[in-house]
Design an enzyme around this catalytic site. Structure first.
Site, short mmCIF file in Angstrom:
data_model
loop_
_atom_site.label_atom_id
_atom_site.label_comp_id
_atom_site.label_asym_id
_atom_site.label_seq_id
_atom_site.Cartn_x
_atom_site.Cartn_y
_atom_site.Cartn_z
CB SER A 121 -1.91 -5.89 10.77
OG SER A 121 -2.21 -5.90 9.38
CG HIS A 142 0.83 -1.85 8.16
ND1 HIS A 142 0.39 -1.34 9.08
CD2 HIS A 142 0.16 -2.92 7.47
CE1 HIS A 142 -0.92 -2.32 9.17
NE2 HIS A 142 -0.90 -2.69 8.63
CD GLU A 154 2.00 1.79 11.42
OE1 GLU A 154 1.63 2.47 12.01
OE2 GLU A 154 1.74 0.70 11.05
CG ASN A 192 -3.51 -2.04 12.43
OD1 ASN A 192 -4.03 -1.80 12.41
ND2 ASN A 192 -2.77 -2.67 11.86
N1 CAA Z 1 -10.42 1.30 -3.14
C1 CAA Z 1 -10.15 2.38 -4.01
N2 CAA Z 1 -11.13 3.49 -4.07
C2 CAA Z 1 -11.86 4.03 -2.85
C3 CAA Z 1 -12.49 2.64 -2.08
C4 CAA Z 1 -11.67 1.08 -2.71
N3 CAA Z 1 -11.78 0.44 -1.48
N4 CAA Z 1 -12.74 3.64 -0.60
C5 CAA Z 1 -13.19 3.92 -1.19
N5 CAA Z 1 -12.65 4.74 -2.52
C6 CAA Z 1 -12.73 6.11 -2.87
C7 CAA Z 1 -13.57 6.87 -3.61
O1 CAA Z 1 -13.52 6.21 -5.09
C8 CAA Z 1 -13.25 7.88 -2.99
O2 CAA Z 1 -12.67 8.29 -4.27
P1 CAA Z 1 -12.51 10.07 -4.88
O3 CAA Z 1 -13.04 11.14 -3.39
O4 CAA Z 1 -11.92 10.13 -5.29
O5 CAA Z 1 -13.90 9.83 -4.89
C9 CAA Z 1 -12.76 8.28 -1.66
O6 CAA Z 1 -12.43 7.02 -2.16
C10 CAA Z 1 -13.44 8.24 -0.57
O7 CAA Z 1 -14.63 7.45 -0.87
P2 CAA Z 1 -16.08 7.27 -0.93
O8 CAA Z 1 -16.71 8.32 -1.18
O9 CAA Z 1 -16.89 6.68 -1.32
O10 CAA Z 1 -16.50 7.02 0.65
P3 CAA Z 1 -16.10 7.55 2.38
O11 CAA Z 1 -15.61 9.59 1.94
O12 CAA Z 1 -17.09 7.58 3.44
O13 CAA Z 1 -14.59 7.34 2.30
C11 CAA Z 1 -13.38 5.39 3.48
C12 CAA Z 1 -14.44 5.96 2.22
C13 CAA Z 1 -12.04 6.39 2.01
C14 CAA Z 1 -13.32 4.17 3.57
C15 CAA Z 1 -13.53 6.51 4.86
O14 CAA Z 1 -14.73 6.17 4.79
C16 CAA Z 1 -12.31 6.42 5.40
O15 CAA Z 1 -11.27 6.50 5.31
N6 CAA Z 1 -12.93 4.99 6.71
C17 CAA Z 1 -11.22 4.71 8.28
C18 CAA Z 1 -10.48 3.59 7.08
C19 CAA Z 1 -9.70 3.21 7.78
O16 CAA Z 1 -9.27 3.59 9.35
N7 CAA Z 1 -8.67 2.35 7.45
C20 CAA Z 1 -7.76 1.65 8.16
C21 CAA Z 1 -8.42 0.41 8.70
S1 CAA Z 1 -6.59 -0.73 9.31
C22 CAA Z 1 -5.80 -0.50 8.19
O17 CAA Z 1 -5.97 -0.84 7.36
C23 CAA Z 1 -4.69 -1.50 8.68
C24 CAA Z 1 -4.51 -3.41 9.19
O18 CAA Z 1 -3.72 -3.12 9.02
C25 CAA Z 1 -5.99 -4.04 9.18
#
Ligand code: CAA
Length: 554
Positions: A121, A142, A154, A192
């Site tokens: 990350s 990434h 990335e 990030n």
């Molecule tokens: N695995 C697989 N699919 C998932 C999932 C998971 N863990 N979580 C959610 N989904 C899927 C759901 O099945 C759903 O799919 P469909 O549209 O095909 O039905 C879709 O994602 C949307 O999910 P939900 O309806 O349950 O919930 P939501 O609309 O609130 O979305 C979310 C959830 C995708 C997490 C959304 O809130 C989101 O994009 N949040 C931002 C997350 C973010 O910023 N991530 C980056 C963090 S930083 C990082 O990762 C980098 C690092 O180095 C740490």
């Protein structure tokens, strides 16, 4: 280098590693997943099963399709099984020594033309590459959590990365339906780096008691239109991971913006690492689940005062909007469009000041609102005289609640009410309180905001309240990243939109809000925030775009 990447190895099958395995297997690749022990291998298998089961349950995948995906995956506890891979993606815990050991070992196992990628990350790809016999074939790849959902990859290059390696990794990412963004090696890369400045600022607001965790998250999810609030997001990422990434970025930037949070370190030390442990900023029904349950910090329901009649003072768009929304909300609204005649407000339970001229006055000089003789001072004093004791007084303009309290002589009943434009997730109206604002005043305003069809966010009355104070520096930071030549406008927008699920990238947001407005808020924050904060200084590139009246995008 292998002419095409079809067989992929993934080392480490935690949340990210298992997600990456799924992405490659869904993309038609043969995948070899490697873990250190059988229990960890089983955990990886369970994550893959659970994720694909969810897709089947949602009708996104049929059983046969699920089986095809799972059949492409072999899970092993032997690194030697990675020998046939064209590409190996490492996703082990974020420790440089561990990563360097893994890459060192890979040299003796993989084909000479294999590409080696790290999903780190924030750690230095250059340092990782330096461990291997062929640093030219090492890149960062990434992914973002949840890897099957978020489209950004990335691709991080070092000074020594072979351009063909970069091109083939970007190409395979595209084949998987992802959006690759190629950038150089810098702590936190694009997404990030920008995310963690914002998350840290949000945490500091919580730590300082500026706003509750629930209202903080509502402010950014609903008020700024982001997919989740900052604390919910940190619980998803994992607080230990956040702590680690934050530290790496701080080591690079040395900016107070990234300075480690004592609260975060305490939570991690207590084992409150987020969703995965069942407890982070929030408490979850079960470890690994997303369902939040009540705990000791959950706010008790308020006890608002019953209100029937509300007064709005002023003319113009803001006053009209308030009158319409309050009427829709079921209140009998008295509209005092002539501020010299406030008598009709004698019997209402709440008066909201929304005088148009007042906005102009404030634009001229925000610091002197309670100064002698201004129109606003007179108006606030008159409101204190005309209305009955106990009447809540709010200003929807940029005056402070303290100025309203001082001039009206009603400190317990005075607050700020700031209406935000609706986003894809609804609308927020912020309620800014002083140390003197009473709980019943806050509860009453919360109830009014809810009746208006918006979501209330209560915070201390400080410049920018929550939404502007977090969003605008975040946008300014994105401009600064371009100013520094690290990434282009298009790359930053792609990274944030597809890596963090924002409705649009920061530059598209600036263009939508208006660069002049973003600059104005930035300047207000710079002068209105306690102590000099270098990150609040507007980026010269932002200033330039305002002066030239030139959009960033389109
Ligand atoms: N695995 C697989 N699919 C998932 C999932 C998971 N863990 N979580 C959610 N989904 C899927 C759901 O099945 C759903 O799919 P469909 O549209 O095909 O039905 C879709 O994602 C949307 O999910 P939900 O309806 O349950 O919930 P939501 O609309 O609130 O979305 C979310 C959830 C995708 C997490 C959304 O809130 C989101 O994009 N949040 C931002 C997350 C973010 O910023 N991530 C980056 C963090 S930083 C990082 O990762 C980098 C690092 O180095 C740490």
């Amino acid at each position: 280098m292998a002419s095409e990447i079809n067989t992929v190895g993934v080392i480490g099958l935690g949340t990210m590693g298992a997600g990456i395995v799924e992405v490659f297997a869904r993309g038609g690749c043969t995948v070899i997943g490697v873990e250190t022990t059988t229990p960890y291998a089983d955990r990886g298998r369970a994550i893959l099963q659970g994720s694909t089961d969810r897709a089947v349950a949602k009708g996104k995948l049929d059983k046969a399709g699920q089986q095809q995906i799972l059949d492409r995956i072999t899970i092993s506890t032997q690194m030697a099984d990675l020998a046939p891979a064209h590409l190996v993606v490492e996703a082990v815990p974020e420790t440089i020594d561990l990563k360097r050991a893994v890459f060192g070992e890979l040299d003796g196992i993989v084909r000479p033309d294999a590409v080696l990628a790290s999903n780190t990350s924030s750690l230095s790809i250059t340092q990782i590459a330096a461990t291997t016999a062929h640093p030219g074939r090492v890149v960062g790849m990434h992914f973002f959590n949840p890897a099957p959902v978020l489209k950004l990859v990335e691709v991080i290059t070092t000074l020594g990365t072979d351009p063909e390696v970069t091109a083939s990794v970007a190409d395979v990412a595209q084949r998987l339906g992802k959006k690759p963004v190629v950038v150089g090696d810098r702590a936190g890369f694009v997404a990030n780096y920008l995310l963690f400045g914002y998350l840290n600022s949000a945490m500091r607001m919580l730590e300082h008691g500026h706003v509750s965790r629930e209202d903080l998250d509502t402010a950014m999810r609903v008020g700024a239109g982001l997919p989740m609030g900052p604390l919910t997001l940190m619980d998803l990422i994992g607080l230990d991971v956040c702590d680690h990434i934050g530290e790496v970025i701080y080591t690079h930037s040395r900016s107070p913006l990234h300075a480690p949070s004592a609260m975060l370190q305490q939570l991690v030390t207590c084992g409150r690492t987020g969703r995965k442990s069942g407890r982070g900023f929030y408490t979850y029904a079960k470890a690994g689940g997303a369902q939040v349950v009540a705990d000791d910090d959950t706010p008790a329901p308020g006890e608002p005062r019953e209100l029937r009649a509300v007064g709005v003072v002023g003319t113009g768009a803001l006053a009209d909007e308030l009158v319409a929304r309050l009427t829709e909300g079921g209140y009998a609204v008295t509209h005092a469009d002539d501020p010299s005649d406030l008598e009709p407000l004698a019997d209402v339970g709440l008066v909201i000041e929304a005088k148009e001229e007042a906005q102009e006055e404030v634009a001229g000089d925000t610091g002197d609102v309670a100064g002698q003789g201004s129109d606003a001072d007179e108006l606030f004093a008159r409101l204190g005289e005309v209305t009955a004791p106990g009447t809540v007084l709010a200003t929807a303009n940029s005056y402070s609640a303290a100025a309203l309290a001082a001039r009206s002589g009603r400190p317990e009943e005075s607050a700020v009410l700031r209406m935000h434009a609706p986003t894809g997730n609804g609308q927020v109206i912020e309620i800014g309180r002083t140390v003197a604002t009473s709980t019943v005043t806050v509860d009453t305003l919360r109830a009014v905001v809810t009746a208006m069809g918006a979501e209330p966010v209560v915070c201390r009355d400080r410049t920018g309240l929550v939404v502007d104070a977090l969003l605008v520096p975040h946008l300014n930071d994105a401009v600064r990243m371009c100013e520094q030549g690290y990434a282009s406008v298009a790359d930053v927008d792609t990274a944030i939109q597809y890596g963090l699920g924002y409705p649009m990238g920061p530059f598209a947001m600036i263009d939508r809000i208006g660069a002049d407005e973003v600059l104005a808020v930035c300047e207000e924050l710079l002068t209105g925030t306690d102590g000099f904060q270098a990150h609040l200084v507007p980026s010269p590139l932002l200033v330039e775009h305002v002066l030239l009246d030139r959009p960033f995008t389109g």
